[in-house]
Scaffold this active site. Structure first.
Site, PDB file in Angstrom:
ATOM      1  N   ASP A   4      32.367   9.360  -9.734  1.00 16.48           N
ATOM      2  CA  ASP A   4      33.000   9.295  -8.320  1.00 16.48           C
ATOM      3  C   ASP A   4      33.993   8.222  -8.536  1.00 16.48           C
ATOM      4  O   ASP A   4      33.443   6.902  -8.291  1.00 16.48           O
ATOM      5  CB  ASP A   4      31.592   8.759  -7.597  1.00 16.48           C
ATOM      6  CG  ASP A   4      32.220   8.471  -6.086  1.00 16.48           C
ATOM      7  OD1 ASP A   4      33.253   8.893  -5.924  1.00 16.48           O
ATOM      8  OD2 ASP A   4      31.146   8.281  -5.376  1.00 16.48           O
ATOM      9  N   GLU A 170      34.789  16.084  -3.408  1.00 19.29           N
ATOM     10  CA  GLU A 170      33.611  15.208  -3.301  1.00 19.29           C
ATOM     11  C   GLU A 170      32.486  15.877  -2.543  1.00 19.29           C
ATOM     12  O   GLU A 170      31.549  15.807  -2.825  1.00 19.29           O
ATOM     13  CB  GLU A 170      34.221  13.877  -2.635  1.00 19.29           C
ATOM     14  CG  GLU A 170      34.715  12.886  -3.681  1.00 19.29           C
ATOM     15  CD  GLU A 170      35.827  11.744  -2.994  1.00 19.29           C
ATOM     16  OE1 GLU A 170      35.519  11.860  -1.617  1.00 19.29           O
ATOM     17  OE2 GLU A 170      36.487  11.208  -3.736  1.00 19.29           O
TER      18      GLU A 170
END
Ligand code: AMP
Length: 625
Positions: A4, A170
């Site tokens: 991430d 995401e």
């Protein structure tokens, strides 16, 4: 690895047979998993001095060569990014092919290079932590990233010596972490609500079953909306402003202008505001106490209600962006089947409440909102690597679910192999007088004692103090079709309720489930004995307590010999119970049980007298009215 790559912080997760997990200890010495996406260059810009926590810690000392928020500039021209530039302390110029560059010393550094430094540090630290080189990664990007921004992210990976196997959105990663799509049978529309420290994004996705059971390529982004200046920081600022305004009034001075307080005090106030905010996510009120120096101490209580009043308009800004996203997707709120919550600020109860009202569904909050994106990226990596073939995605529960009881036993509410969705309700009570907080410990496993089971979560129910045995605590377990467990508890006399949602119960490997099952057989006899002893200890102590209360109440009303007989029975039971509480091994459960029976038989007459006396007292009492 799943990465991430965030604007402020980045995170690595990895995946093996037992599912995705976050890699801890890469962030610094404190074992943290978060690596600040911050890079400090040397004065001439030629070398990198620090990446991550180190770079961030000294960013105030080296403002012109410490780069933060490179993600905001990835694949963009300096002109496009102009709105964001006003907030950055370093110089950004237009480079080749109209792409933004950081001017550091003699060099123009591309955002890709900065991100590559962050990715490179993650790769090195992850390789060291896992004890083997990591070469491939799935990297996440915001759903609104265009091709140039995605390509820039891919390039950053390559510069860092990583093969970026796939770039995923995401919100898709967050949904994957919840297993959404893994078992999709019908098309479904979901919303991902991502409220972090500085930015807010909402995405509407359609999940279509891919037919191959992988469910990975079938997330289509229908619309996105957001606000790059909406996040938890605003809440901190609102609390600081409130304190300064009220303290200013109290001490008759204007504290809100710049310079009224030293920068260090301002910074401390902001940190204090943040911790107050975080406390109010769990508690009904928080005490504010700020020492402003020179004997000025500001003190007041901030209740959850007041706090919610303060942040109401802020939450509504996020909700109006949700309305925009729905409008762009051509959908109404009722058509959204689930809402996945991402970002630390979704821990605020009011945020959850408004999302629930707006979409009319219970938001998904079981996983840690800070790590779901990285976890989902790792899960996707596992699918691509062909690892997760052995992962159990069953329509039945692989392990039993239940709660811890007094004394450390495990009460199963839903037993293993039950098909989902499943529901069970059981009523409990307390064994201590005046308990104002009842802790509910949610467990999974096959063993008899709580300590041998896997803890899924814990929550507390605040109830008005009542004598032991009075509260009627109804606990409900509800497992939905995705294996997400919702546990709620209601104390029926007071109507007080509390609830928790915990992580999906699947994701365990076949081997792990087999092992847990095997262990439960191996320990079955010992476990049963232990559970029985634990219950005997709790109940034995209650017997002793009631008997002593009765003796007290009856007082001189019992003859000495009878009293001595009861005391002896108490003494016997007490010594057995105390010994068992110290070490249960070798304890004879039947002996404790016999001692309980003996005490109860001996004290029958005592209890009769005691009850008769309390009835008389009650009668006398009511006669006076
Ligand atoms: P993220 O950008 O997702 O890491 O989110 C960070 C933001 O979440 C910061 O503003 C934190 O103050 C906020 N945050 C973290 N935990 C909590 C909590 N328990 N309650 C309210 N806000 C929180």
């Amino acid at each position: 690895m799943g990465i991430d790559l965030g604007t402020t912080n980045s995170l690595v997760a990895w995946c093996d047979e037992s599912g995705p997990r976050v890699l801890h200890g890469v962030g610094g010495d404190d074992g943290s998993a978060l690596v600040p996406s911050v890079v400090r260059f040397s004065e001439d810009g030629s070398t990198v001095e620090a990446v991550g926590a180190e770079a961030r810690a000294h960013s105030v000392e080296f403002p012109s060569r410490t780069v933060t928020s490179a993600k905001r500039l990835m694949g963009r021209s300096a002109r496009d990014a102009a709105a964001d530039l006003a907030f950055l302390p370093y110089t950004v110029v237009e480079g080749e092919h109209e792409t933004a560059r950081f001017a550091i010393g003699d060099r123009l550094v591309s955002p890709q290079e900065v991100s590559a430094r962050v990715l490179g540090a993650l790769r090195e630290r992850a390789s060291a932590a896992l004890g083997r080189p990591v070469r491939k990664a799935v990297v996440t990007v915001p759903a609104y990233f265009d091709d140039a921004q995605r390509q820039a992210t891919r390039d950053a990976g390559r510069l860092a010596g990583l093969e970026v196997v796939r770039i995923i959105n995401e919100p898709t990663a967050a949904s994957l972490a919840y297993g959404v799509g893994a078992r999709a049978k019908d098309e479904e529309t979901i919303a991902v609500f991502d409220l972090g420290g500085g930015t807010f994004d909402v995405s509407i996705l359609t999940v279509t079953p891919s037919g191959d059971g992988l469910g990975a390529d079938c997330f289509e982004v229908r619309s996105t909306a957001g606000d790059t200046r909406l996040g938890g920081d605003d809440v901190d600022h609102a609390i600081v402003s409130m304190i300064l305004r009220e303290a200013g009034e109290e001490f008759g001075m204007d504290l809100s202008t710049d310079g009224a307080l030293p920068p260090a005090t301002r910074q401390a106030l902001k940190l204090f505001a943040e911790s107050t905010k975080i406390r109010l996510s769990d508690e009904e009120s928080a005490l504010l106490r700020v020492d402003l120096g020179e004997g000025r101490v500001f003190e007041r209580t901030l209740t959850r209600g007041e706090f919610e009043g303060l942040i109401g308009p802020w939450v509504e800004r996020a909700m109006s962006r949700c309305a925009d996203a729905l409008r762009d997707a051509g959908l109404s709120a009722g058509e959204i089947g689930r809402v996945v919550m991402v970002g630390g600020s979704t821990r605020i109860p009011l945020v959850r409440e408004r999302v629930r009202q707006f979409f009319g569904v219970e938001p998904y909050v079981a996983l840690d909102p800070d790590t779901v994106v990285a976890l989902g990226a790792a899960a996707q990596g596992a699918v691509l690597a062909g690892y997760d073939k052995g992962t159990l995605l069953l329509d039945v529960l692989p392990l039993s679910l239940g709660v811890e009881t007094m004394g450390g036993g495990f009460a199963k509410l839903i037993v293993r192999n039950q098909t989902t969705p499943a529901r069970a309700v059981e009523t409990f009570t307390t064994s201590v007088d005046g308990q104002a907080r009842i802790a509910i410990n949610v467990l999974q496993g096959e063993r008899e004692m709580a300590a041998d089971c896997r803890k899924l979560g814990e929550f507390t129910l605040s109830v008005p103090p009542m004598p032991a045995g009075m509260p009627r605590l109804e606990v409900e377990f509800l497992v939905d079709a995705n294996g997400v467990l919702n546990v709620s508890a209601v104390e029926q006399r007071s109507g007080k309720r509390a609830a928790i949602q915990v992580a999906p119960t699947h994701g365990l490997s076949r081997e792990e489930v087999d092992r847990l099952e095997r262990e439960s057989f191996e320990h079955a006899r010992d476990d049963m004995t232990r559970h029985r002893i634990a219950d005997l200890i709790v109940n034995g102590r209650l017997d002793i307590k009631w008997t002593r209360l009765a003796i007290e109440r009856v007082g001189e009303g019992i003859e000495g010999a009878y009293r001595a007989e009861i005391e002896a029975a108490i003494g016997k039971l007490e010594s057995l119970v105390d010994r068992a509480a110290q070490d249960w091994s070798g304890v004879d459960a039947d002996a404790i049980s016999a001692a309980r029976d003996a005490l109860n038989q001996t004290s029958v007459r005592l209890h009769e007298v005691s009850i008769a006396r309390s009835l008389r007292e009650d009668g006398a009492g009511s006669g006076e009215h």
